[in-house]
Design an enzyme around this catalytic site. Sequence first.
Site, PDB file in Angstrom:
ATOM      1  CG  ASP A  11      45.133  27.768  47.665  1.00 49.46           C
ATOM      2  OD1 ASP A  11      46.220  27.494  48.195  1.00 49.46           O
ATOM      3  OD2 ASP A  11      44.831  28.920  47.283  1.00 49.46           O
ATOM      4  CE1 TYR A  35      42.449  34.388  47.807  1.00 50.49           C
ATOM      5  CE2 TYR A  35      42.106  32.060  48.191  1.00 50.49           C
ATOM      6  CZ  TYR A  35      42.864  33.095  47.690  1.00 50.49           C
ATOM      7  OH  TYR A  35      44.059  32.818  47.048  1.00 50.49           O
ATOM      8  CE  LYS A  65      46.980  31.071  49.084  1.00 53.53           C
ATOM      9  NZ  LYS A  65      45.550  30.892  48.785  1.00 53.53           N
ATOM     10  CG  HIS A 103      47.675  36.064  50.140  1.00 57.27           C
ATOM     11  ND1 HIS A 103      46.340  35.946  50.464  1.00 57.27           N
ATOM     12  CD2 HIS A 103      47.727  35.876  48.812  1.00 57.27           C
ATOM     13  CE1 HIS A 103      45.642  35.701  49.377  1.00 57.27           C
ATOM     14  NE2 HIS A 103      46.457  35.653  48.358  1.00 57.27           N
TER      15      HIS A 103
HETATM   16  N1  LIG Z   1      48.545  33.161  46.268  1.00 57.87           N
HETATM   17  C1  LIG Z   1      47.968  34.038  45.497  1.00 57.87           C
HETATM   18  O1  LIG Z   1      48.302  35.230  45.482  1.00 57.87           O
HETATM   19  C2  LIG Z   1      46.852  33.583  44.593  1.00 57.87           C
HETATM   20  C3  LIG Z   1      46.410  34.424  43.560  1.00 57.87           C
HETATM   21  C4  LIG Z   1      45.403  33.960  42.721  1.00 57.87           C
HETATM   22  C5  LIG Z   1      44.853  32.701  42.918  1.00 57.87           C
HETATM   23  N2  LIG Z   1      45.274  31.920  43.964  1.00 57.87           N
HETATM   24  C6  LIG Z   1      44.672  30.587  44.225  1.00 57.87           C
HETATM   25  O2  LIG Z   1      44.663  29.840  43.027  1.00 57.87           O
HETATM   26  C7  LIG Z   1      43.346  29.401  42.734  1.00 57.87           C
HETATM   27  C8  LIG Z   1      43.159  29.250  41.244  1.00 57.87           C
HETATM   28  O3  LIG Z   1      43.424  30.444  40.558  1.00 57.87           O
HETATM   29  P1  LIG Z   1      42.277  31.350  39.932  1.00 57.87           P
HETATM   30  O4  LIG Z   1      41.016  31.122  40.658  1.00 57.87           O
HETATM   31  O5  LIG Z   1      42.811  32.707  39.835  1.00 57.87           O
HETATM   32  O6  LIG Z   1      42.175  30.827  38.430  1.00 57.87           O
HETATM   33  P2  LIG Z   1      41.902  29.427  37.687  1.00 57.87           P
HETATM   34  O7  LIG Z   1      41.603  28.359  38.630  1.00 57.87           O
HETATM   35  O8  LIG Z   1      43.034  29.230  36.724  1.00 57.87           O
HETATM   36  O9  LIG Z   1      40.637  29.787  36.796  1.00 57.87           O
HETATM   37  C9  LIG Z   1      39.370  29.959  37.353  1.00 57.87           C
HETATM   38  C10 LIG Z   1      38.456  30.400  36.232  1.00 57.87           C
HETATM   39  O10 LIG Z   1      38.370  29.395  35.234  1.00 57.87           O
HETATM   40  C11 LIG Z   1      37.032  28.924  35.100  1.00 57.87           C
HETATM   41  N3  LIG Z   1      37.120  27.470  34.952  1.00 57.87           N
HETATM   42  C12 LIG Z   1      37.436  26.564  35.914  1.00 57.87           C
HETATM   43  N4  LIG Z   1      37.462  25.322  35.401  1.00 57.87           N
HETATM   44  C13 LIG Z   1      37.158  25.428  34.092  1.00 57.87           C
HETATM   45  C14 LIG Z   1      37.009  24.488  33.050  1.00 57.87           C
HETATM   46  N5  LIG Z   1      37.194  23.187  33.251  1.00 57.87           N
HETATM   47  N6  LIG Z   1      36.694  24.952  31.806  1.00 57.87           N
HETATM   48  C15 LIG Z   1      36.517  26.274  31.591  1.00 57.87           C
HETATM   49  N7  LIG Z   1      36.620  27.220  32.544  1.00 57.87           N
HETATM   50  C16 LIG Z   1      36.936  26.799  33.798  1.00 57.87           C
HETATM   51  C17 LIG Z   1      36.324  29.384  36.359  1.00 57.87           C
HETATM   52  O11 LIG Z   1      34.975  29.663  36.120  1.00 57.87           O
HETATM   53  P3  LIG Z   1      33.777  28.891  36.909  1.00 57.87           P
HETATM   54  O12 LIG Z   1      33.971  29.127  38.371  1.00 57.87           O
HETATM   55  O13 LIG Z   1      32.539  29.535  36.353  1.00 57.87           O
HETATM   56  O14 LIG Z   1      33.919  27.454  36.527  1.00 57.87           O
HETATM   57  C18 LIG Z   1      37.059  30.681  36.700  1.00 57.87           C
HETATM   58  O15 LIG Z   1      36.567  31.750  35.921  1.00 57.87           O
HETATM   59  C19 LIG Z   1      42.494  30.495  43.381  1.00 57.87           C
HETATM   60  O16 LIG Z   1      41.135  30.137  43.506  1.00 57.87           O
HETATM   61  C20 LIG Z   1      43.211  30.684  44.686  1.00 57.87           C
HETATM   62  O17 LIG Z   1      42.903  29.624  45.578  1.00 57.87           O
HETATM   63  C21 LIG Z   1      46.276  32.337  44.784  1.00 57.87           C
END
Ligand SMILES: NC(=O)c1ccc[n+]([C@@H]2O[C@H](COP(=O)([O-])OP(=O)(O)OC[C@H]3O[C@@H](n4cnc5c(N)ncnc54)[C@H](OP(=O)(O)O)[C@@H]3O)[C@@H](O)[C@H]2O)c1
Length: 326
Positions: free
Chosen positions: A44, A49, A78, A111
């Site tokens: 994704d 980014y 996006k 986005h």
């Molecule tokens: N469309 C939009 O507006 C939008 C907005 C936000 C996000 N997104 C997409 O959604 C994806 C995911 O969302 P996100 O990055 O905000 O949050 P997330 O994936 O829910 O959480 C990421 C966080 O959790 C930690 N983490 C990951 N796996 C873990 C595990 N097994 N145990 C403990 N901690 C863990 C990561 O740290 P480490 O890296 O240190 O493991 C990071 O700090 C984004 O990367 C992006 O591609 C889209």
Amino acid sequence: MVEDRIQVGAGHMPTLGLGLWKLPEQSVASTVVDAVAAGYRHVDSAADYGNEEAVGEGLRQVLKTTDVVRDDLWVTSKLWNTFHRPEHVRAACERSLRDLGLDYLDLYLIHFPIALKYVDFSDRYPPEWIYDPTAEVPRMEPDLVPIAETWGAMEGLVEAGLVKEIGVCNFNTGLLHDLIASSRRPPALLQVESHPYLTQERLIRLAHQYDMAVTAFSPLGSLSYLELGMAEAQECLLDESVVCAAAERLQRSSAQVLLRWGLQRGTAVIPKTSQLERLRENIDVFDFSLSDAEMNAISALNRNRRFNDPGLFCEEAFGSFYPIYD
Ligand SMILES: NC(=O)c1ccc[n+]([C@@H]2O[C@H](COP(=O)([O-])OP(=O)(O)OC[C@H]3O[C@@H](n4cnc5c(N)ncnc54)[C@H](OP(=O)(O)O)[C@@H]3O)[C@@H](O)[C@H]2O)c1
């Protein structure tokens, strides 16, 4: 039973993907390579980014050095907010394609339902939120572009063969009704924040009613927002007793329980991690099940807590009050 792919328009998207937001440019190529080796087939990405060239480097390595072929992968990107005017949509998509080293995207998403004044590629890329960072008072500058106009240009990308499917992020129910009413080609997917503190039942139900697939971003809740000062340490889903109890029963981690909860309720999930062990942990969620009671108890954690809220961060960080949710 949870399928490992869901229908998105005419395509089949792996339900578990790797989120690429905030993965550093220096290491994201190797993270992509490691992810594919761990079994991921869905990434994704987004222009915003700021790492699409490096992601492209990782994809190139995968396609060159493994048996994985382009058609095995699902790549989402996006359209950034500054490119909503129809005349900029194709160039924005082509830039993402060039950076990613691809000749088509599986899915291209608007986005945010937020149009900002255009910033030329030669001025700054990605343009981010602030119109002119050198201004005396740097701030974001909205540009009122009707979504239907942007969407018409998105439809043109499918017709031109640049993208297979199109969809939207961060839309509410009202915007979805309007988009469906005005589109020739309905959105195939809705990507929104969702986790047990923000279950979004009505929005997800409506999207499914419109035959849209749903991807939950930030499926682990607050974790992504701690480093941005947008969440408090005590808002941690991993420590919730109902999550820990399920993890204990299943001998899995809390993160795996949260991801499985997202899959079992019919959404795709796209956890981001920079750590190899967690890459493996996060995709290892297809051989166990939460009971109905566990699903219900985790869903009952809902408190409508949105971490990614333009109504807050646009004003705090970019000097413009711009809510998109009531
Ligand atoms: N469309 C939009 O507006 C939008 C907005 C936000 C996000 N997104 C997409 O959604 C994806 C995911 O969302 P996100 O990055 O905000 O949050 P997330 O994936 O829910 O959480 C990421 C966080 O959790 C930690 N983490 C990951 N796996 C873990 C595990 N097994 N145990 C403990 N901690 C863990 C990561 O740290 P480490 O890296 O240190 O493991 C990071 O700090 C984004 O990367 C992006 O591609 C889209």
